[in-house]
Motif scaffolding. Structure first.
Motif, PDB file in Angstrom:
ATOM      1  N   TYR A  16       3.207  19.918   3.091  1.00 46.57           N
ATOM      2  CA  TYR A  16       4.275  19.828   4.093  1.00 46.57           C
ATOM      3  C   TYR A  16       5.093  18.587   3.746  1.00 46.57           C
ATOM      4  O   TYR A  16       4.587  17.471   3.796  1.00 46.57           O
ATOM      5  CB  TYR A  16       3.673  19.728   5.492  1.00 46.57           C
ATOM      6  CG  TYR A  16       4.667  19.867   6.614  1.00 46.57           C
ATOM      7  CD1 TYR A  16       5.100  21.123   7.031  1.00 46.57           C
ATOM      8  CD2 TYR A  16       5.180  18.737   7.265  1.00 46.57           C
ATOM      9  CE1 TYR A  16       6.005  21.258   8.073  1.00 46.57           C
ATOM     10  CE2 TYR A  16       6.089  18.864   8.302  1.00 46.57           C
ATOM     11  CZ  TYR A  16       6.493  20.135   8.699  1.00 46.57           C
ATOM     12  OH  TYR A  16       7.399  20.271   9.739  1.00 46.57           O
ATOM     13  N   VAL A  17       6.354  18.811   3.388  1.00 48.89           N
ATOM     14  CA  VAL A  17       7.180  17.751   2.812  1.00 48.89           C
ATOM     15  C   VAL A  17       8.309  17.376   3.767  1.00 48.89           C
ATOM     16  O   VAL A  17       9.069  18.231   4.222  1.00 48.89           O
ATOM     17  CB  VAL A  17       7.786  18.213   1.463  1.00 48.89           C
ATOM     18  CG1 VAL A  17       8.582  17.086   0.827  1.00 48.89           C
ATOM     19  CG2 VAL A  17       6.688  18.715   0.531  1.00 48.89           C
ATOM     20  N   ARG A  18       8.413  16.082   4.046  1.00 57.24           N
ATOM     21  CA  ARG A  18       9.520  15.574   4.859  1.00 57.24           C
ATOM     22  C   ARG A  18      10.151  14.387   4.129  1.00 57.24           C
ATOM     23  O   ARG A  18       9.571  13.856   3.182  1.00 57.24           O
ATOM     24  CB  ARG A  18       9.028  15.170   6.245  1.00 57.24           C
ATOM     25  CG  ARG A  18       8.322  16.306   6.983  1.00 57.24           C
ATOM     26  CD  ARG A  18       8.099  16.003   8.431  1.00 57.24           C
ATOM     27  NE  ARG A  18       9.357  16.100   9.168  1.00 57.24           N
ATOM     28  CZ  ARG A  18       9.426  16.086  10.510  1.00 57.24           C
ATOM     29  NH1 ARG A  18       8.319  15.985  11.220  1.00 57.24           N
ATOM     30  NH2 ARG A  18      10.586  16.166  11.120  1.00 57.24           N
ATOM     31  N   LEU A  67      15.591  15.050   0.780  1.00 56.80           N
ATOM     32  CA  LEU A  67      14.973  16.362   0.932  1.00 56.80           C
ATOM     33  C   LEU A  67      15.664  17.384   0.034  1.00 56.80           C
ATOM     34  O   LEU A  67      15.011  18.244  -0.567  1.00 56.80           O
ATOM     35  CB  LEU A  67      15.036  16.812   2.394  1.00 56.80           C
ATOM     36  CG  LEU A  67      14.129  17.988   2.773  1.00 56.80           C
ATOM     37  CD1 LEU A  67      12.659  17.596   2.647  1.00 56.80           C
ATOM     38  CD2 LEU A  67      14.424  18.454   4.200  1.00 56.80           C
ATOM     39  N   ASP A  79      14.200  20.363   8.593  1.00 60.98           N
ATOM     40  CA  ASP A  79      13.895  19.007   8.157  1.00 60.98           C
ATOM     41  C   ASP A  79      12.590  18.921   7.373  1.00 60.98           C
ATOM     42  O   ASP A  79      11.949  17.878   7.317  1.00 60.98           O
ATOM     43  CB  ASP A  79      13.829  18.061   9.365  1.00 60.98           C
ATOM     44  CG  ASP A  79      12.755  18.472  10.368  1.00 60.98           C
ATOM     45  OD1 ASP A  79      12.144  19.550  10.187  1.00 60.98           O
ATOM     46  OD2 ASP A  79      12.529  17.708  11.331  1.00 60.98           O
ATOM     47  N   PHE A  80      12.193  20.046   6.754  1.00 62.52           N
ATOM     48  CA  PHE A  80      10.949  20.033   5.982  1.00 62.52           C
ATOM     49  C   PHE A  80      10.992  21.077   4.878  1.00 62.52           C
ATOM     50  O   PHE A  80      11.799  22.014   4.895  1.00 62.52           O
ATOM     51  CB  PHE A  80       9.741  20.306   6.889  1.00 62.52           C
ATOM     52  CG  PHE A  80       9.662  21.732   7.386  1.00 62.52           C
ATOM     53  CD1 PHE A  80       9.007  22.726   6.642  1.00 62.52           C
ATOM     54  CD2 PHE A  80      10.251  22.101   8.590  1.00 62.52           C
ATOM     55  CE1 PHE A  80       8.943  24.034   7.081  1.00 62.52           C
ATOM     56  CE2 PHE A  80      10.194  23.417   9.031  1.00 62.52           C
ATOM     57  CZ  PHE A  80       9.534  24.376   8.284  1.00 62.52           C
ATOM     58  N   LYS A  87       7.993  23.380   2.581  1.00 58.73           N
ATOM     59  CA  LYS A  87       6.584  23.741   2.562  1.00 58.73           C
ATOM     60  C   LYS A  87       6.315  24.537   1.292  1.00 58.73           C
ATOM     61  O   LYS A  87       7.082  25.443   0.945  1.00 58.73           O
ATOM     62  CB  LYS A  87       6.235  24.583   3.792  1.00 58.73           C
ATOM     63  CG  LYS A  87       4.745  24.668   4.117  1.00 58.73           C
ATOM     64  CD  LYS A  87       4.494  25.663   5.253  1.00 58.73           C
ATOM     65  CE  LYS A  87       5.196  25.249   6.530  1.00 58.73           C
ATOM     66  NZ  LYS A  87       4.914  26.247   7.622  1.00 58.73           N
ATOM     67  N   THR A 134       9.713  11.335  -0.831  1.00 56.75           N
ATOM     68  CA  THR A 134       9.352  12.149   0.326  1.00 56.75           C
ATOM     69  C   THR A 134       7.941  11.800   0.797  1.00 56.75           C
ATOM     70  O   THR A 134       7.148  11.211   0.061  1.00 56.75           O
ATOM     71  CB  THR A 134       9.403  13.649  -0.001  1.00 56.75           C
ATOM     72  OG1 THR A 134       8.358  13.967  -0.939  1.00 56.75           O
ATOM     73  CG2 THR A 134      10.740  14.037  -0.594  1.00 56.75           C
ATOM     74  N   SER A 135       7.632  12.197   2.023  1.00 59.81           N
ATOM     75  CA  SER A 135       6.258  12.103   2.510  1.00 59.81           C
ATOM     76  C   SER A 135       5.626  13.473   2.359  1.00 59.81           C
ATOM     77  O   SER A 135       6.260  14.495   2.648  1.00 59.81           O
ATOM     78  CB  SER A 135       6.235  11.668   3.977  1.00 59.81           C
ATOM     79  OG  SER A 135       6.853  12.637   4.805  1.00 59.81           O
ATOM     80  N   VAL A 136       4.397  13.519   1.869  1.00 57.62           N
ATOM     81  CA  VAL A 136       3.736  14.787   1.570  1.00 57.62           C
ATOM     82  C   VAL A 136       2.371  14.813   2.242  1.00 57.62           C
ATOM     83  O   VAL A 136       1.542  13.929   2.026  1.00 57.62           O
ATOM     84  CB  VAL A 136       3.562  14.984   0.043  1.00 57.62           C
ATOM     85  CG1 VAL A 136       2.921  16.332  -0.247  1.00 57.62           C
ATOM     86  CG2 VAL A 136       4.903  14.864  -0.664  1.00 57.62           C
ATOM     87  N   ASP A 137       2.142  15.831   3.067  1.00 60.79           N
ATOM     88  CA  ASP A 137       0.855  15.998   3.727  1.00 60.79           C
ATOM     89  C   ASP A 137       0.243  17.332   3.332  1.00 60.79           C
ATOM     90  O   ASP A 137       0.952  18.350   3.259  1.00 60.79           O
ATOM     91  CB  ASP A 137       1.021  15.952   5.252  1.00 60.79           C
ATOM     92  CG  ASP A 137       1.491  14.603   5.745  1.00 60.79           C
ATOM     93  OD1 ASP A 137       0.840  13.592   5.405  1.00 60.79           O
ATOM     94  OD2 ASP A 137       2.517  14.552   6.457  1.00 60.79           O
TER      95      ASP A 137
END
Length: 217
Positions: free
Chosen positions: A82-84, A91, A110-111, A113, A129-132
């Motif tokens: 999940y990328v924001r 992005l 805003d993401f 996936k 980016t932030s990646v979860d």
């Protein structure tokens, strides 16, 4: 074993009570790309999925069994990235680089996936980016070259590519002769091997998966 052989057009409005009562079929993204599949409904009944070639099922699709019964598709939760990003430009850059690798991506306001991939996760973090890593349903864009979703979601990777290739050929004038006579007194025979991208006999899946060409350090 009963056979499911039809998907109802998403534009057809069915009575909500009928859809709610229909047994469900929970499938991950890879399974929803297959038009031929042995599956098990969530109530335990085994069924055979025999749909039109190229069909890509989405969460909420309603299928019809040969005896007229309805089945509702549910997108299964699966491991995804999940990328924001702190801004739209970052992005967009991330989406661009994923697109260069023909990676199936779900695009939100805003993401982004995508299927879990540690190499891509590292690339995305380097882009800012932030990646979860999370467990969520995954519904990527299905039209890799045809301009995004088409109603019905039946477009195959090969069909989308054919459209793009036709446009490419039209704009590059490949129908004219390459044997030009030039004014400086001799002619050149341009014998170009037109090795267009994807000009091969690869059998692409309905979802348009492609290999990630990772550069290993």
């Amino acid at each position: 074993m009963r056979t499911i052989d039809k998907r109802i057009d998403p534009h057809i409005k069915l009575a909500a009570v009928l859809v709610k009562r229909a047994p469900t079929l929970t499938l991950a993204f890879d399974a929803r790309c297959k038009s031929r599949l042995a599956a098990t409904l969530d109530n335990g009944e085994e069924v055979a999925l025999v749909l039109a070639r190229g069909t890509v099922l989405r969460d909420g699709d309603v299928l019809v069994v040969q005896d007229g019964a309805l089945v509702r598709v549910v997108a299964a939760a699966e491991e995804v990235l999940y990328v924001r990003a702190p801004d739209r430009l970052t992005l967009t850059r991330a989406a661009y680089h994923l697109g260069n690798r023909h990676t199936p991506v779900e695009i939100g306001d805003d993401f982004l996936k995508l299927e879990f991939d540690p190499v891509l996760a590292d690339m995305l973090k380097r882009l800012g980016t932030s990646v979860d890593q999370v467990s969520m349903p995954f519904q990527p864009e299905t039209g890799a070259y045809g301009g995004g979703h088409k109603h019905g979601h039946d477009e195959t990777f090969a069909e989308d590519y054919a459209i793009a290739q036709q446009v490419f050929d039209e704009h590059h004038g490949h129908d004219h002769s390459h044997d030009h006579a030039h004014d400086h007194g001799h002619s050149h025979s341009h014998d170009h091997p037109h090795d267009h991208a994807h000009d091969s006999d690869h059998d692409h899946s309905n979802c348009g998966h492609a290999h990630h060409h990772h550069a290993h350090r």
